[in-house]
Scaffold this motif. Structure first.
Motif, mmCIF file in Angstrom:
data_model
loop_
_atom_site.group_PDB
_atom_site.id
_atom_site.type_symbol
_atom_site.label_atom_id
_atom_site.label_comp_id
_atom_site.label_asym_id
_atom_site.label_seq_id
_atom_site.Cartn_x
_atom_site.Cartn_y
_atom_site.Cartn_z
ATOM 1 N N VAL A 1 -8.818 4.862 -2.103
ATOM 2 C CA VAL A 1 -7.413 4.675 -2.448
ATOM 3 C C VAL A 1 -6.777 6.046 -2.631
ATOM 4 N N ALA A 2 -5.541 6.184 -2.162
ATOM 5 C CA ALA A 2 -4.730 7.384 -2.382
ATOM 6 C C ALA A 2 -3.457 6.945 -3.083
ATOM 7 N N CYS A 3 -3.237 7.449 -4.283
ATOM 8 C CA CYS A 3 -2.091 7.045 -5.100
ATOM 9 C C CYS A 3 -1.072 8.178 -5.143
ATOM 10 N N LEU A 4 0.152 7.897 -4.694
ATOM 11 C CA LEU A 4 1.229 8.881 -4.681
ATOM 12 C C LEU A 4 2.253 8.507 -5.735
ATOM 13 N N TYR A 5 2.629 9.458 -6.570
ATOM 14 C CA TYR A 5 3.626 9.184 -7.604
ATOM 15 C C TYR A 5 4.443 10.444 -7.857
ATOM 16 N N ASN A 6 5.441 10.336 -8.725
ATOM 17 C CA ASN A 6 6.423 11.413 -8.938
ATOM 18 C C ASN A 6 7.038 11.833 -7.602
#
Length: 344
Positions: free
Chosen positions: A289-294
Protein backbone atom coordinates in the motif's frame (compact mmCIF):
# COMPACT_ATOMS: atom_id res chain seq x y z
CA UNK A 1 -4.47 -0.39 -30.80
CA UNK A 2 -6.32 1.46 -33.53
CA UNK A 3 -5.02 4.94 -34.33
CA UNK A 4 -8.15 6.87 -33.14
CA UNK A 5 -8.12 4.89 -29.89
CA UNK A 6 -4.41 5.67 -29.34
CA UNK A 7 -5.05 9.36 -29.95
CA UNK A 8 -7.83 9.42 -27.36
CA UNK A 9 -5.61 7.60 -24.90
CA UNK A 10 -2.70 10.03 -25.22
CA UNK A 11 -4.67 13.27 -25.58
CA UNK A 12 -4.73 14.11 -21.81
CA UNK A 13 -0.94 14.14 -21.70
CA UNK A 14 -0.32 15.96 -24.98
CA UNK A 15 -2.77 18.73 -24.03
CA UNK A 16 -0.64 19.45 -20.95
CA UNK A 17 2.71 19.49 -22.76
CA UNK A 18 2.94 23.27 -23.10
CA UNK A 19 1.88 23.86 -19.49
CA UNK A 20 4.41 21.41 -18.08
CA UNK A 21 7.18 22.82 -20.25
CA UNK A 22 6.51 26.29 -18.85
CA UNK A 23 6.61 24.96 -15.28
CA UNK A 24 9.97 23.27 -15.82
CA UNK A 25 11.91 22.98 -19.10
CA UNK A 26 13.21 19.59 -18.00
CA UNK A 27 9.70 18.16 -18.11
CA UNK A 28 9.64 18.61 -21.88
CA UNK A 29 12.33 15.92 -22.12
CA UNK A 30 10.14 13.50 -20.17
CA UNK A 31 7.04 13.79 -22.33
CA UNK A 32 8.03 11.25 -25.05
CA UNK A 33 8.84 8.68 -22.35
CA UNK A 34 5.56 9.37 -20.54
CA UNK A 35 3.52 9.05 -23.72
CA UNK A 36 5.16 5.77 -24.61
CA UNK A 37 4.78 4.44 -21.07
CA UNK A 38 1.07 5.28 -20.94
CA UNK A 39 0.47 3.47 -24.22
CA UNK A 40 2.55 0.47 -23.08
CA UNK A 41 0.62 0.20 -19.80
CA UNK A 42 -2.68 0.29 -21.71
CA UNK A 43 -1.51 -2.42 -24.11
CA UNK A 44 -0.41 -4.62 -21.20
CA UNK A 45 -3.71 -4.09 -19.40
CA UNK A 46 -5.69 -4.91 -22.54
CA UNK A 47 -3.65 -8.07 -22.98
CA UNK A 48 -4.42 -9.11 -19.41
CA UNK A 49 -8.14 -8.56 -19.91
CA UNK A 50 -8.10 -10.50 -23.15
CA UNK A 51 -6.41 -13.50 -21.54
CA UNK A 52 -7.57 -13.07 -18.00
CA UNK A 53 -8.74 -16.63 -17.41
CA UNK A 54 -8.18 -18.01 -13.94
CA UNK A 55 -4.90 -19.89 -13.48
CA UNK A 56 -5.17 -22.95 -11.25
CA UNK A 57 -2.64 -23.75 -8.54
CA UNK A 58 -1.19 -26.63 -10.56
CA UNK A 59 -0.82 -24.40 -13.62
CA UNK A 60 0.93 -21.76 -11.51
CA UNK A 61 3.47 -24.23 -10.24
CA UNK A 62 4.04 -25.44 -13.79
CA UNK A 63 4.59 -21.89 -15.06
CA UNK A 64 6.99 -21.13 -12.21
CA UNK A 65 8.98 -24.26 -13.06
CA UNK A 66 9.05 -23.31 -16.75
CA UNK A 67 10.19 -19.77 -15.96
CA UNK A 68 12.97 -21.11 -13.71
CA UNK A 69 14.10 -23.36 -16.53
CA UNK A 70 14.02 -20.52 -19.08
CA UNK A 71 15.66 -17.88 -16.85
CA UNK A 72 18.10 -19.60 -14.53
CA UNK A 73 18.99 -17.90 -11.25
CA UNK A 74 22.50 -16.40 -11.16
CA UNK A 75 24.95 -17.12 -8.39
CA UNK A 76 24.21 -14.91 -5.35
CA UNK A 77 27.61 -13.18 -5.35
CA UNK A 78 27.09 -12.10 -8.97
CA UNK A 79 24.08 -9.92 -8.03
CA UNK A 80 25.16 -8.65 -4.62
CA UNK A 81 24.36 -11.59 -2.35
CA UNK A 82 20.65 -12.25 -2.88
CA UNK A 83 18.99 -15.47 -4.03
CA UNK A 84 16.15 -15.76 -6.53
CA UNK A 85 13.55 -18.04 -4.98
CA UNK A 86 10.16 -19.37 -6.12
CA UNK A 87 8.41 -16.25 -4.78
CA UNK A 88 10.55 -14.08 -7.05
CA UNK A 89 9.49 -16.03 -10.13
CA UNK A 90 5.87 -15.94 -8.98
CA UNK A 91 5.88 -12.14 -8.58
CA UNK A 92 7.18 -11.59 -12.11
CA UNK A 93 4.54 -13.96 -13.51
CA UNK A 94 1.70 -12.41 -11.52
CA UNK A 95 2.26 -8.85 -12.72
CA UNK A 96 2.09 -10.10 -16.32
CA UNK A 97 -1.08 -12.12 -15.86
CA UNK A 98 0.93 -15.38 -15.80
CA UNK A 99 2.28 -14.75 -19.29
CA UNK A 100 5.53 -16.74 -19.50
CA UNK A 101 7.17 -14.83 -22.42
CA UNK A 102 6.54 -11.41 -20.83
CA UNK A 103 7.71 -12.54 -17.40
CA UNK A 104 10.84 -14.12 -18.87
CA UNK A 105 11.75 -10.96 -20.77
CA UNK A 106 11.24 -8.76 -17.71
CA UNK A 107 13.14 -11.07 -15.37
CA UNK A 108 16.09 -11.35 -17.75
CA UNK A 109 16.41 -7.56 -17.86
CA UNK A 110 16.09 -7.42 -14.08
CA UNK A 111 18.95 -9.88 -13.60
CA UNK A 112 21.19 -7.83 -15.89
CA UNK A 113 20.31 -4.73 -13.85
CA UNK A 114 21.10 -6.51 -10.59
CA UNK A 115 24.48 -7.62 -11.90
CA UNK A 116 25.28 -3.99 -12.66
CA UNK A 117 23.75 -2.27 -9.60
CA UNK A 118 24.10 -5.09 -7.01
CA UNK A 119 21.27 -3.67 -4.86
CA UNK A 120 21.63 -6.10 -1.94
CA UNK A 121 25.26 -4.98 -1.51
CA UNK A 122 24.45 -1.25 -1.47
CA UNK A 123 25.46 0.71 1.62
CA UNK A 124 25.07 4.39 2.60
CA UNK A 125 28.60 5.13 1.38
CA UNK A 126 27.43 4.38 -2.16
CA UNK A 127 24.90 7.27 -2.03
CA UNK A 128 26.15 9.75 0.61
CA UNK A 129 24.14 12.75 -0.62
CA UNK A 130 20.85 10.82 -0.55
CA UNK A 131 21.46 9.15 2.83
CA UNK A 132 22.42 12.45 4.46
CA UNK A 133 18.91 13.85 3.94
CA UNK A 134 15.86 13.51 6.17
CA UNK A 135 13.32 12.86 3.46
CA UNK A 136 13.03 9.04 3.70
CA UNK A 137 12.93 7.53 7.18
CA UNK A 138 12.32 4.07 8.59
CA UNK A 139 9.67 4.13 11.30
CA UNK A 140 10.74 2.72 14.64
CA UNK A 141 9.14 2.57 18.07
CA UNK A 142 10.94 2.67 21.38
CA UNK A 143 10.30 -0.29 23.66
CA UNK A 144 7.36 0.22 25.99
CA UNK A 145 5.79 3.06 23.98
CA UNK A 146 3.10 3.24 21.32
CA UNK A 147 3.96 6.78 20.28
CA UNK A 148 4.93 7.72 16.75
CA UNK A 149 6.10 11.02 15.36
CA UNK A 150 7.36 12.10 11.97
CA UNK A 151 10.15 14.34 13.29
CA UNK A 152 13.65 12.89 13.43
CA UNK A 153 15.37 13.26 16.80
CA UNK A 154 18.10 15.82 17.16
CA UNK A 155 21.37 14.55 18.73
CA UNK A 156 20.36 15.44 22.33
CA UNK A 157 16.96 13.82 21.87
CA UNK A 158 18.53 10.67 20.49
CA UNK A 159 20.93 10.50 23.43
CA UNK A 160 17.96 10.87 25.77
CA UNK A 161 16.29 7.95 24.03
CA UNK A 162 19.30 5.80 24.97
CA UNK A 163 18.87 6.74 28.61
CA UNK A 164 15.12 6.16 28.56
CA UNK A 165 13.96 9.81 28.18
CA UNK A 166 11.67 10.34 26.34
CA UNK A 167 9.79 7.04 26.24
CA UNK A 168 9.91 6.72 22.44
CA UNK A 169 12.40 6.82 19.60
CA UNK A 170 10.62 8.80 16.87
CA UNK A 171 12.17 7.84 13.54
CA UNK A 172 15.41 6.65 12.04
CA UNK A 173 16.94 7.96 8.86
CA UNK A 174 18.43 5.17 6.81
CA UNK A 175 22.19 5.45 6.66
CA UNK A 176 22.91 7.45 9.82
CA UNK A 177 21.88 7.55 13.44
CA UNK A 178 22.65 10.41 15.82
CA UNK A 179 23.63 8.39 18.86
CA UNK A 180 26.55 7.93 21.22
CA UNK A 181 29.13 6.97 18.68
CA UNK A 182 32.87 7.17 19.02
CA UNK A 183 33.88 10.50 20.48
CA UNK A 184 30.27 11.38 21.32
CA UNK A 185 29.22 12.03 17.72
CA UNK A 186 26.96 10.15 15.37
CA UNK A 187 27.85 6.74 13.98
CA UNK A 188 27.14 5.26 10.61
CA UNK A 189 24.25 2.85 10.58
CA UNK A 190 23.14 0.14 8.24
CA UNK A 191 19.93 -1.29 9.66
CA UNK A 192 18.93 -3.93 10.49
CA UNK A 193 22.50 -5.09 11.15
CA UNK A 194 23.04 -2.13 13.51
CA UNK A 195 20.08 -0.76 15.41
CA UNK A 196 19.60 1.49 18.46
CA UNK A 197 18.94 -0.49 21.66
CA UNK A 198 15.39 -0.86 22.95
CA UNK A 199 13.95 0.05 19.56
CA UNK A 200 11.76 -1.97 17.17
CA UNK A 201 10.74 -1.63 13.56
CA UNK A 202 7.19 -0.43 12.99
CA UNK A 203 4.85 -2.74 11.06
CA UNK A 204 1.26 -2.48 9.96
CA UNK A 205 -1.15 -4.90 11.61
CA UNK A 206 -0.80 -7.00 8.42
CA UNK A 207 2.96 -7.37 9.02
CA UNK A 208 4.19 -4.95 6.35
CA UNK A 209 7.29 -2.85 7.19
CA UNK A 210 6.78 0.92 6.98
CA UNK A 211 8.86 3.73 5.48
CA UNK A 212 7.82 7.37 5.72
CA UNK A 213 8.64 9.88 2.98
CA UNK A 214 8.55 13.56 3.93
CA UNK A 215 8.61 15.25 0.52
CA UNK A 216 9.39 18.65 2.02
CA UNK A 217 12.68 17.31 3.40
CA UNK A 218 13.63 15.40 0.23
CA UNK A 219 16.05 17.20 -2.12
CA UNK A 220 16.87 14.86 -5.03
CA UNK A 221 18.28 17.77 -7.06
CA UNK A 222 21.26 17.63 -4.68
CA UNK A 223 22.12 14.06 -5.62
CA UNK A 224 25.47 13.67 -7.30
CA UNK A 225 24.00 11.79 -10.27
CA UNK A 226 20.85 10.19 -11.61
CA UNK A 227 22.28 6.80 -10.66
CA UNK A 228 22.28 7.90 -7.02
CA UNK A 229 18.51 8.19 -7.12
CA UNK A 230 18.28 4.69 -8.60
CA UNK A 231 20.63 3.25 -5.98
CA UNK A 232 18.83 5.03 -3.13
CA UNK A 233 15.43 3.68 -4.19
CA UNK A 234 16.85 0.17 -4.60
CA UNK A 235 18.58 0.41 -1.21
CA UNK A 236 15.27 1.27 0.45
CA UNK A 237 13.51 -1.61 -1.28
CA UNK A 238 16.21 -4.04 -0.15
CA UNK A 239 15.89 -2.70 3.37
CA UNK A 240 12.14 -3.30 3.15
CA UNK A 241 12.82 -6.92 2.17
CA UNK A 242 15.23 -7.43 5.07
CA UNK A 243 12.59 -6.17 7.51
CA UNK A 244 9.78 -8.40 6.23
CA UNK A 245 8.77 -10.72 9.09
CA UNK A 246 7.38 -14.24 9.10
CA UNK A 247 3.66 -14.33 9.87
CA UNK A 248 1.57 -17.50 10.14
CA UNK A 249 4.49 -19.56 8.84
CA UNK A 250 4.99 -17.41 5.72
CA UNK A 251 7.29 -14.48 5.01
CA UNK A 252 5.53 -11.21 4.28
CA UNK A 253 6.15 -10.15 0.68
CA UNK A 254 4.84 -6.58 0.58
CA UNK A 255 5.62 -3.21 2.14
CA UNK A 256 3.87 0.00 3.17
CA UNK A 257 5.00 3.51 2.27
CA UNK A 258 3.55 6.71 3.75
CA UNK A 259 4.11 9.88 1.71
CA UNK A 260 3.43 13.41 2.92
CA UNK A 261 3.18 15.47 -0.28
CA UNK A 262 3.42 18.89 1.34
CA UNK A 263 6.24 20.81 -0.33
CA UNK A 264 6.24 18.88 -3.62
CA UNK A 265 8.16 20.71 -6.39
CA UNK A 266 8.15 20.35 -10.16
CA UNK A 267 11.89 19.67 -10.12
CA UNK A 268 11.16 16.37 -8.34
CA UNK A 269 9.23 14.92 -11.28
CA UNK A 270 12.20 13.24 -13.08
CA UNK A 271 13.38 11.66 -9.83
CA UNK A 272 9.90 10.41 -8.92
CA UNK A 273 9.62 8.90 -12.40
CA UNK A 274 12.95 7.14 -11.87
CA UNK A 275 11.75 5.69 -8.55
CA UNK A 276 8.54 4.48 -10.18
CA UNK A 277 10.51 2.74 -12.92
CA UNK A 278 12.73 0.99 -10.35
CA UNK A 279 9.64 -0.21 -8.48
CA UNK A 280 7.90 -1.41 -11.64
CA UNK A 281 10.80 -3.09 -13.39
CA UNK A 282 12.76 -4.59 -10.51
CA UNK A 283 10.39 -5.00 -7.54
CA UNK A 284 7.05 -6.10 -9.03
CA UNK A 285 4.48 -7.16 -6.48
CA UNK A 286 6.45 -5.72 -3.54
CA UNK A 287 4.15 -2.76 -2.87
CA UNK A 288 1.38 -3.52 -0.40
CA UNK A 289 0.00 0.00 0.00
CA UNK A 290 1.14 3.56 -0.76
CA UNK A 291 -0.66 6.24 1.25
CA UNK A 292 -0.55 9.85 0.01
CA UNK A 293 -1.69 12.68 2.26
CA UNK A 294 -1.17 16.42 2.84
CA UNK A 295 -1.82 16.79 -0.87
CA UNK A 296 -1.24 20.34 -2.22
CA UNK A 297 -3.77 21.86 -4.60
CA UNK A 298 -1.28 21.92 -7.49
CA UNK A 299 -0.48 18.22 -7.19
CA UNK A 300 -3.04 16.75 -9.58
CA UNK A 301 -1.51 17.81 -12.95
CA UNK A 302 1.65 16.00 -11.84
CA UNK A 303 -0.43 13.03 -10.73
CA UNK A 304 -1.66 12.65 -14.30
CA UNK A 305 1.97 12.32 -15.36
CA UNK A 306 2.74 9.64 -12.81
CA UNK A 307 -0.43 7.70 -13.64
CA UNK A 308 1.01 7.13 -17.10
CA UNK A 309 3.90 5.21 -15.55
CA UNK A 310 1.91 3.00 -13.16
CA UNK A 311 0.72 -0.42 -14.17
CA UNK A 312 -2.59 -1.77 -12.91
CA UNK A 313 -0.93 -3.67 -10.07
CA UNK A 314 0.72 -0.56 -8.58
CA UNK A 315 -2.25 1.70 -9.31
CA UNK A 316 -4.53 -0.52 -7.24
CA UNK A 317 -2.24 -0.04 -4.20
CA UNK A 318 -2.16 3.78 -4.21
CA UNK A 319 -4.58 5.58 -1.86
CA UNK A 320 -5.22 9.27 -1.21
CA UNK A 321 -6.03 9.57 2.48
CA UNK A 322 -8.84 11.75 3.87
CA UNK A 323 -8.08 15.40 4.61
CA UNK A 324 -8.38 14.62 8.32
CA UNK A 325 -5.13 12.62 8.11
CA UNK A 326 -2.16 14.97 8.50
CA UNK A 327 0.60 13.01 10.25
CA UNK A 328 2.26 9.60 10.49
CA UNK A 329 0.13 8.42 13.43
CA UNK A 330 -3.08 9.22 11.53
CA UNK A 331 -1.81 7.50 8.37
CA UNK A 332 -0.86 4.37 10.34
CA UNK A 333 -4.28 4.30 12.00
CA UNK A 334 -5.93 4.49 8.55
CA UNK A 335 -3.77 1.68 7.15
CA UNK A 336 -4.45 -0.62 10.10
CA UNK A 337 -8.19 -0.35 9.48
CA UNK A 338 -7.88 -1.58 5.88
CA UNK A 339 -8.08 -5.13 4.58
CA UNK A 340 -4.73 -5.45 2.83
CA UNK A 341 -2.79 -8.44 1.48
CA UNK A 342 0.77 -8.78 2.76
CA UNK A 343 1.40 -12.06 0.92
CA UNK A 344 1.44 -13.11 -2.72
Amino acid sequence: VQLPRARRLLRPLTSRAALLSRISPRLALLLPMLLASKLAVHLAARGKRAGGSTVSSAERQQLIAELRAEVSAPLPHAIGGETLDADTYQRFLQVHGWSLPKAAAMLSKDIEWRKRVRPRALRPRHMPAACSQRGWVVLMRHQGSGNLTEDEPSPPEAAAAHSGRPAYLPTLRIGHYFGRGKGGGGRSLHPPHTKPPLAHWVYTRHGMPVTYVNVRAWHPERFTSRDECTRFCAYHMEHYIRRMPVRRGRRVQRACILISLSGFKASMVPHVCECIQVLRRHYPGRLGVACLYNTPSYWYPFWRIFCGLFDEEIMSKVHFLPASVSDVAGAMAWVDKQQLHAFL
